[in-house]
Design a protein around this motif. Structure first.
Motif, PDB file in Angstrom:
ATOM      1  N   GLU A 429      10.771 -19.903  48.844  1.00  5.76           N
ATOM      2  CA  GLU A 429       9.899 -20.408  49.896  1.00  5.76           C
ATOM      3  C   GLU A 429      10.003 -21.927  49.833  1.00  5.76           C
ATOM      4  N   ILE A 430      10.376 -22.542  50.952  1.00  4.97           N
ATOM      5  CA  ILE A 430      10.644 -23.985  50.979  1.00  4.97           C
ATOM      6  C   ILE A 430       9.620 -24.682  51.877  1.00  4.97           C
ATOM      7  N   ASP A 431       9.062 -25.822  51.423  1.00  9.13           N
ATOM      8  CA  ASP A 431       8.128 -26.564  52.278  1.00  9.13           C
ATOM      9  C   ASP A 431       8.890 -27.493  53.209  1.00  9.13           C
ATOM     10  N   GLY A 432       8.175 -28.281  53.979  1.00  5.08           N
ATOM     11  CA  GLY A 432       8.786 -29.149  54.989  1.00  5.08           C
ATOM     12  C   GLY A 432       9.712 -30.199  54.417  1.00  5.08           C
ATOM     13  N   PRO A 436      10.948 -26.289  46.716  1.00  2.44           N
ATOM     14  CA  PRO A 436      10.637 -24.868  46.536  1.00  2.44           C
ATOM     15  C   PRO A 436       9.200 -24.680  46.049  1.00  2.44           C
ATOM     16  N   THR A 437       8.439 -23.865  46.759  1.00  2.89           N
ATOM     17  CA  THR A 437       7.034 -23.627  46.413  1.00  2.89           C
ATOM     18  C   THR A 437       6.813 -22.222  45.862  1.00  2.89           C
ATOM     19  N   GLY A 438       7.792 -21.347  45.998  1.00  2.99           N
ATOM     20  CA  GLY A 438       7.654 -19.984  45.498  1.00  2.99           C
ATOM     21  C   GLY A 438       8.974 -19.261  45.604  1.00  2.99           C
ATOM     22  N   VAL A 439       9.041 -18.081  44.999  1.00  2.51           N
ATOM     23  CA  VAL A 439      10.247 -17.268  45.055  1.00  2.51           C
ATOM     24  C   VAL A 439       9.914 -15.918  45.656  1.00  2.51           C
ATOM     25  N   TYR A 440      10.913 -15.271  46.214  1.00  5.46           N
ATOM     26  CA  TYR A 440      10.767 -13.897  46.680  1.00  5.46           C
ATOM     27  C   TYR A 440      12.060 -13.154  46.359  1.00  5.46           C
ATOM     28  N   PHE A 441      11.972 -11.851  46.307  1.00  5.41           N
ATOM     29  CA  PHE A 441      13.136 -11.012  46.018  1.00  5.41           C
ATOM     30  C   PHE A 441      13.538 -10.280  47.286  1.00  5.41           C
ATOM     31  N   GLN A 628      16.382 -23.691  41.545  1.00  7.80           N
ATOM     32  CA  GLN A 628      15.783 -23.098  40.353  1.00  7.80           C
ATOM     33  C   GLN A 628      15.281 -24.189  39.403  1.00  7.80           C
ATOM     34  N   VAL A 629      16.140 -25.182  39.161  1.00  9.48           N
ATOM     35  CA  VAL A 629      15.764 -26.267  38.253  1.00  9.48           C
ATOM     36  C   VAL A 629      14.604 -27.063  38.832  1.00  9.48           C
ATOM     37  N   GLU A 630      14.657 -27.337  40.138  1.00 13.77           N
ATOM     38  CA  GLU A 630      13.581 -28.078  40.791  1.00 13.77           C
ATOM     39  C   GLU A 630      12.265 -27.300  40.715  1.00 13.77           C
ATOM     40  N   PHE A 631      12.343 -26.000  40.918  1.00 12.90           N
ATOM     41  CA  PHE A 631      11.150 -25.150  40.873  1.00 12.90           C
ATOM     42  C   PHE A 631      10.546 -25.131  39.471  1.00 12.90           C
TER      43      PHE A 631
END
Length: 745
Positions: A429-432, A436-441, A628-631
């Motif tokens: 999940e990417i903000d403006g 990355p603010t979250g992950v989904y599968f 991933q690293v940024e998150f």
């Protein structure tokens, strides 16, 4: 040789002298040396050292490592040989050359690389090889440079500037003269080109060719990944202008020359955020229990003519690139999102595969040709899935009928030996601002599989037709066999890899039946079913995929092992894949009775598009790794549960259960023992206490570093013995599915 060397503090032994002599004779295989020259080269001044050298030289000549010549001279015993291959650099600056002409890789020291870089094709002089020593050599000619530009961060100090290359592109900094900075500022990410590399200098000299921006900015980082893999982002103005000159209207003559499907119920099913729609399905009942299903594919080659600027640019790119937050298209937007996109309510030109098929999935007849199509409705996967699961909506009857037939096709495919992998994919999940603010599968459900099955049917049907096959005449080769064609091929896995895989899964209580090909496929599919929702699922599936060969494009058809199709191609995504455009043109040519094209030319094209597909996949993985690293950068010090997903000589990788992010536990961090890498058993083992960390083990780790520039996460074990006996099943957080995964077989 020997200039500037300090006198040794203590005498050297025979083993040291032997190693030094091997280096001298290997580096100069054609030169003969006298005693005096060798004394000087090795800085041997005492009589004891010199007598020892004479003994070593005699011993080496006796066993045939060197030759003793007239006038007390010595030279390498073996005849020099040359091979060509591809350079692979190490982090320390040395390298290996991988060549099909030798069984093992050839080690090249830094000084003998002659400024060859990773990926370069080179000619290598292979040195004489003594007993128990690896093959070594020297680059004598750089035949082909793999890359021309590099990405890195500019560092300035007074009058000097240099660029630190990102990742593993280059193990050296690049010196940038002040007049080659192009207004770049200290700390910015830039693209540089090497302009000179004097033989006596370790570091190359270069110039800034593009300023990407400040590190950490999302656009900068995504563009940097594209530049690192030398993938274009923007289209040349000539290409944009060429796309703008194409008329939007379809002429009446063009309409008359095509089969008209505009009155047949037709729709697209894609991800909800898709912008280009390159395939649509139509369906109508012909008679009781028999249906006509049209698989309509955007007729890209109608607009993109061979050898045009549009075609040349599409061939160079070969594929669209899918980064985490954006798509870099193969074709300009006017084509990909407008003229060629099968948008609802618009007349569109297609190349279609139309089959008559019964309710059991038996193909009774098929037709190929140019068509005129109008999509009645655009569905997102979620909308189609809701109707399949019992909800109401437009064209529910048609979608459910297609779903029923797709399931019959799927069952038949698996019964015939197709292999199914259920690798769990992640998204962000990417903000403006791109953070990355979250992950989904991502999960593939019936709506996704419906589309996939009909795309597979179209691809298989086209390849079978070119080979002269007809429905009901399986594997019968017809008169078109000599026609050069582009196939999507997938080779069988080697027995060695399968045996290694079977040995690994036996540790979890599973096994493959390898007594026949059908037994192997059946047991592989059963394995994939058995490991669903098990802690070891992801690791076993990753290793299973690695066991398989890579699918590529080729004019030499060996079939597609994973799909169990003797004939298979890619026809269904010409907006985003150049091989599909090649197939469209070849199919059209052969339908009109044209002669076969040049096999050598098309094989070269297949090699190019296969290579570009791999490069694009690597860029996509790099963008995922960066996110991933940024998150995880905000989660330093947090303890996570994960499974060991990879084991190497420098440590082991752990994939976190909650978010699928992967990081390294360095072997240097394991201080309770001296650990060694056991490559055959996918583990590292303590030499004294025999503690083992193996692929698939569940561990608890702490996030200690998040290096954005290197795109690397570093973990440490959360405690002295953090292996966990069991783990909870992974929970799906979302049910998204990307368009590029509809048909990536």
């Amino acid at each position: 040789m020997g200039k500037g060397k300090k006198k040794k503090a203590m005498p050297v032994g025979k083993s040291v002298l032997r190693e030094l002599l091997n280096g001298i004779f290997s580096a100069h295989p054609d030169k003969a040396f006298t005693y005096k020259q060798l004394f000087k080269a090795l800085d041997l001044n005492s009589m004891g050292e010199r007598r020892l050298l004479v003994e070593v030289l005699d011993e080496m000549s006796e066993v045939g490592v060197i030759l003793k010549m007239e006038r007390e001279r010595f030279k390498s015993a073996e005849v020099k040989s040359y091979v060509t291959g591809i350079v692979d650099l190490t982090a320390g600056g040395a390298g290996f050359v991988v060549s099909e002409e030798t069984e093992e890789d050839i080690y090249i020291s830094f000084k003998n690389l002659q400024h060859a870089l990773a990926g370069d094709r080179v000619k290598v002089l292979v040195y004489a090889r003594s007993r128990n020593r690896r093959s070594e050599g020297q680059v004598v000619e750089i035949l082909e440079r793999r890359r021309g530009t590099f990405v890195g961060i500019l560092r300035m100090s007074g009058k000097y500037a240099f660029v630190e290359p990102s990742g593993k592109q280059l193990p050296y900094n690049i010196f940038i003269p002040s007049d080659a900075l192009r207004k770049a500022k200290n700390g910015q990410k830039v693209v540089v080109r090497i302009t000179d590399w004097p033989e006596n200098l370790r570091n190359p000299i270069g110039e800034v060719v593009k300023i990407l921006g400040n590190p950490g900015d999302n656009n900068t980082e995504m563009n940097a990944i594209m530049a690192e893999f030398e993938l274009p982002v923007e289209f040349p103005s000539s290409v944009i202008k060429a796309s703008e000159r194409i008329p939007e209207e379809i002429g009446p003559e063009e309409m008359r020359n095509r089969l008209d499907f505009r009155d047949v119920p037709t729709f697209t099913i894609d991800p909800k955020d898709a912008k280009d729609f390159d395939d649509a399905l139509s369906i109508r009942c012909i008679r009781e229990g028999v249906y006509e299903i049209g698989i309509h594919i955007a007729d890209v080659t109608h607009y993109v003519k061979p050898d045009s600027v549009l075609d040349k640019e599409a061939y160079k790119r070969a594929t669209s690139v899918y980064l985490v937050d954006r798509t870099i298209p193969m074709l300009p937007e006017r084509l990909s999102n407008n003229l060629c996109s099968l948008r609802p309510g618009e007349d569109k030109l297609c190349f279609s595969v139309v089959v008559q098929i019964d309710e059991e999935g038996e193909v009774l007849s098929r037709w190929f040709g140019r068509s005129l199509v109008r999509s009645d409705r655009r569905f997102a996967y979620e909308e189609a899935q809701a109707m399949i699961e019992g909800g109401d909506g437009d064209y529910k009857r048609e979608i459910c009928r297609l779903d029923t037939i797709a399931k019959r096709l799927r069952a038949s495919r698996f019964a015939n030996g197709s292999i199914e992998f259920n690798r769990i994919e992640m998204g962000f999940e990417i903000d403006g601002k791109g953070k990355p603010t979250g992950v989904y599968f991502k999960e593939s459900k019936d709506a996704n599989k419906l589309i996939e099955e009909f795309m597979l049917l179209a691809n298989k049907s086209v390849a079978e037709w070119v080979e002269g096959n007809k429905p009901g005449r399986k594997n019968k080769v017809g008169p078109n066999k000599s026609k050069t064609f582009v196939y999507r091929i997938h080779d069988k896995p080697t027995l060695e890899k399968l045996s290694d895989f079977n040995r690994f899964i036996s540790k979890f209580g599973y096994s493959l039946r390898m007594n026949s090909e059908s037994a192997l496929v059946s047991s592989m599919n059963q394995l994939m079913e058995d490991i669903k929702n098990r802690p070891e699922h992801n690791v076993i599936e990753i290793l299973a995929v690695r066991t398989m060969a890579k699918a590529i494009y080729s004019t030499e058809n060996i079939g597609h092992y994973g799909l169990a199709f003797p004939y298979y191609t890619h026809f269904t995504s010409p907006i985003r894949r150049y091989p599909d455009m090649m197939v469209h043109r070849l199919l059209s040519r052969y339908m009109e009775g044209g002669r076969s094209v040049n096999k050598k030319t098309y094989e070269s094209m297949c090699e190019h598009v296969s290579e570009m597909e791999q490069i694009a996949a690597n860029a996509e993985r790099a963008s995922i790794k960066y996110k991933q690293v940024e998150f995880m950068a905000d989660r330093l010090g947090v303890v996570f549960e994960g499974s060991i997903s990879g084991v190497t000589q420098w440590g082991f990788y752990v994939e976190l259960k909650d978010n699928k992010c992967e990081g390294l536990v360095s072997i240097m961090e394991l201080e309770d023992d001296y650990y060694e890498f056991d490559e055959k058993n996918y583990c590292i083992v303590g030499r004294h206490k025999h503690k083992k960390y193996q692929l698939g083990d569940i561990v608890e780790v702490t996030v200690v570093r998040a290096n954005l520039e290197a795109r690397q996460l570093d973990f440490t074990l959360a405690d002295k013995d953090s292996r966990i006996p069991a783990a909870r099943p992974v929970k799906n957080m979302s049910k998204k599915r990307s368009k590029r995964n509809k048909n990536e077989k």
